[in-house]
Design an enzyme around this catalytic site. Structure first.
Site, PDB file in Angstrom:
ATOM      1  N   ARG A  90       0.835  -1.203   0.000  1.00 52.91           N
ATOM      2  CA  ARG A  90       0.000   0.000   0.000  1.00 52.91           C
ATOM      3  C   ARG A  90       0.873   1.257   0.000  1.00 52.91           C
ATOM      4  NH1 ARG A  90      -4.540   1.930   4.509  1.00 52.91           N
ATOM      5  NH2 ARG A  90      -4.910   3.958   3.582  1.00 52.91           N
ATOM      6  N   ASN A 144     -10.699  -4.009  -1.188  1.00 51.27           N
ATOM      7  CA  ASN A 144     -10.560  -2.974  -2.219  1.00 51.27           C
ATOM      8  C   ASN A 144      -9.670  -3.426  -3.366  1.00 51.27           C
ATOM      9  OD1 ASN A 144     -12.140  -0.767  -1.292  1.00 51.27           O
ATOM     10  ND2 ASN A 144     -10.639  -0.387   0.317  1.00 51.27           N
ATOM     11  N   CYS A 164     -19.085  -1.453   1.158  1.00 51.39           N
ATOM     12  CA  CYS A 164     -18.215  -0.331   1.491  1.00 51.39           C
ATOM     13  C   CYS A 164     -18.850   0.409   2.660  1.00 51.39           C
ATOM     14  CB  CYS A 164     -18.068   0.593   0.284  1.00 51.39           C
ATOM     15  SG  CYS A 164     -17.005   2.034   0.559  1.00 51.39           S
ATOM     16  N   HIS A 194     -16.390   4.034  -4.367  1.00 53.36           N
ATOM     17  CA  HIS A 194     -15.460   5.145  -4.176  1.00 53.36           C
ATOM     18  C   HIS A 194     -15.608   6.219  -5.249  1.00 53.36           C
ATOM     19  CE1 HIS A 194     -12.515   2.888  -1.280  1.00 53.36           C
ATOM     20  NE2 HIS A 194     -13.771   2.902  -0.879  1.00 53.36           N
ATOM     21  N   TYR A 244     -13.831  10.581  -1.657  1.00 54.68           N
ATOM     22  CA  TYR A 244     -12.930  10.147  -2.722  1.00 54.68           C
ATOM     23  C   TYR A 244     -13.026  11.044  -3.960  1.00 54.68           C
ATOM     24  CZ  TYR A 244     -11.949   5.882  -0.137  1.00 54.68           C
ATOM     25  OH  TYR A 244     -11.542   4.993   0.820  1.00 54.68           O
TER      26      TYR A 244
END
Length: 421
Positions: A90, A144, A164, A194, A244
């Site tokens: 990440r 995700n 989500c 998102h 987002y």
């Protein structure tokens, strides 16, 4: 009822456990299996899970295993909350795109594509093993990028619904502002995972009074601060975008910000170290306050609600989920995965009708859906050219020079996770 959580060694898991314990009447679990290859973390979290259940008087049994096939056997539902490559991967997703002047983020843009490429093959392997062990089990995907992963599952014929926590977070926030219970708030929530907008906030259900104009008038400053967007933009849009959307509406501003501070992954990694120390305390029998900063707020409540509805229990009739479009948004393909209110029951999720969508939002949805098509193709079939095409299609990239540079970096940073590379 037996539930399995794949990725049960995540530091998120005590949030989920707390929800299972508090909402045991909604979802009466007899056995909860936490599945994870990281046995050291798994035992810490499994011990805390048992203490939380005991403190709250939950009669269910919590077990742990690194054997996926044994863990999912006879499970009624399997929750997926994976992070292939961990926080280290990440961190890279959030940093190398900045070298090309693009947003570094783990679920959208180039970093989101990298995560999809690492994740889709692993999730499909897990899902196939779940199907062999118990073809009637529901798969609830919290991994995700949820939209792409859920689409991969559905296209492979799995009984899957994506989840989500953005919608439930807005529901709780709006309820607090309005002085009502969350159950009184129904969102007109539309978009892709998102990439969503609250186009209405209704009291009492889908046909209730729309109080969104009241919320924007009375609480617009608070909402703007939360979203880190100018109040004027919210007033002009007349909707509440997901946080987002800031990556799209203020891309260059965000890139400048991200270049001046540690990545979110670095922050989370430090939190995880602290959380794991806490989880090892044999006196700890509740989720620590620090977990609220980790992310995933209200995930447990959304997961319990969804699992209960899919398994014929007492979950809410209407829930925001990720599922096939099937004509709900006529400007998208039927097999696009959208995030909208749906009627959820034992047979799955059926999207509720959605009012015509403003072209301002429909156009961006169509663009990102095209990117997701190409991203899934790259995840399933591999190849540098497919990665390049997906990046070129993404509205946060969109220029061939950026796409070329990002393609090289993506492959270099993810080679160990990409069988074709």
């Amino acid at each position: 009822m037996k539930l399995a959580v794949v990725g049960g060694g995540s530091t998120y898991t005590p949030e989920l456990i707390d929800g299972f314990a508090r909402l045991r009447d909604t979802l009466p679990i007899e056995e909860l299996v936490l599945v994870d290859p990281a046995l050291d973390r798994l035992e810490l979290i499994g011990g805390l899970a048992r203490r939380i259940f005991a403190k709250q008087g939950h009669p269910g049994r919590v077990t742990t295993t690194d054997d996926l096939d044994a863990g999912v056997e006879s499970a009624d539902a399997v929750l997926l909350q994976l992070r292939v490559g961990g926080q280290a991967a990440r961190n890279e997703d959030e940093t190398w795109p900045l070298e090309c002047g693009c947003v570094g983020q783990e679920t959208t843009g180039a970093g989101g594509l990298a995560k999809a490429l690492r994740t889709v093959p692993v999730v499909l392997d897990i899902a196939e093993r779940v199907r062999r062990a118990n073809p009637d089990a529901w798969i609830i995907d919290f991994t995700n990028p949820v939209g792409i992963v859920t689409r991969a599952l559905l296209q492979a014929g799995h009984k899957a619904v994506g989840l989500c926590n953005v919608a439930i977070g807005f529901q709780r926030k709006f309820a607090g502002m309005l002085g009502v219970t969350p159950a009184d708030v129904h969102l007109d929530h539309v978009g892709l995972n998102h990439l969503t907008w609250e186009t209405g906030v209704r009291l009492g259900g889908p046909e209730g009074e729309n109080v969104l104009p009241k919320l924007l008038a009375e609480h617009g400053d608070t909402l703007a601060d939360t979203l880190r967007l100018p109040r004027d933009i919210l007033d002009r849009l007349g909707v509440v975008p997901s946080y987002y959307l800031r990556y799209f509406y203020a891309h260059d501003e965000v890139v400048r910000e991200l270049g001046t501070k540690p990545s979110r992954a670095a922050e989370v990694a430090e939190m995880e170290r602290e959380l794991l120390k806490m989880y090892g305390d044999p006196e700890l029998d509740e989720k620590p306050a620090l977990l609220a900063k980790r992310g995933g707020a209200y995930y447990s409540e959304a997961a319990v609600d969804l699992a209960a509805s899919l398994l014929g229990g007492g979950g809410s009739r209407y829930q925001v989920v990720n599922t096939y479009n099937r004509g709900t948004l006529p400007f998208l393909p039927d097999d696009a995965v959208i995030e909208v209110q749906a009627s959820v029951g034992h047979a799955g999720a059926t999207p509720l009708p959605v009012a015509p969508v403003d072209p301002l939002y429909a156009g961006l949805m169509a663009n990102v859906t095209a990117y997701e098509d190409l991203a899934l193709e790259a995840a399933l079939r591999g190849g540098r050219e497919r990665v390049f095409r997906a990046l070129l299609a993404h509205p946060l990239v969109g220029q061939y020079a950026y796409a070329e540079g990002l393609t090289d970096r993506l492959i270099a940073h993810n080679r160990e996770h990409l069988a074709w590379a």
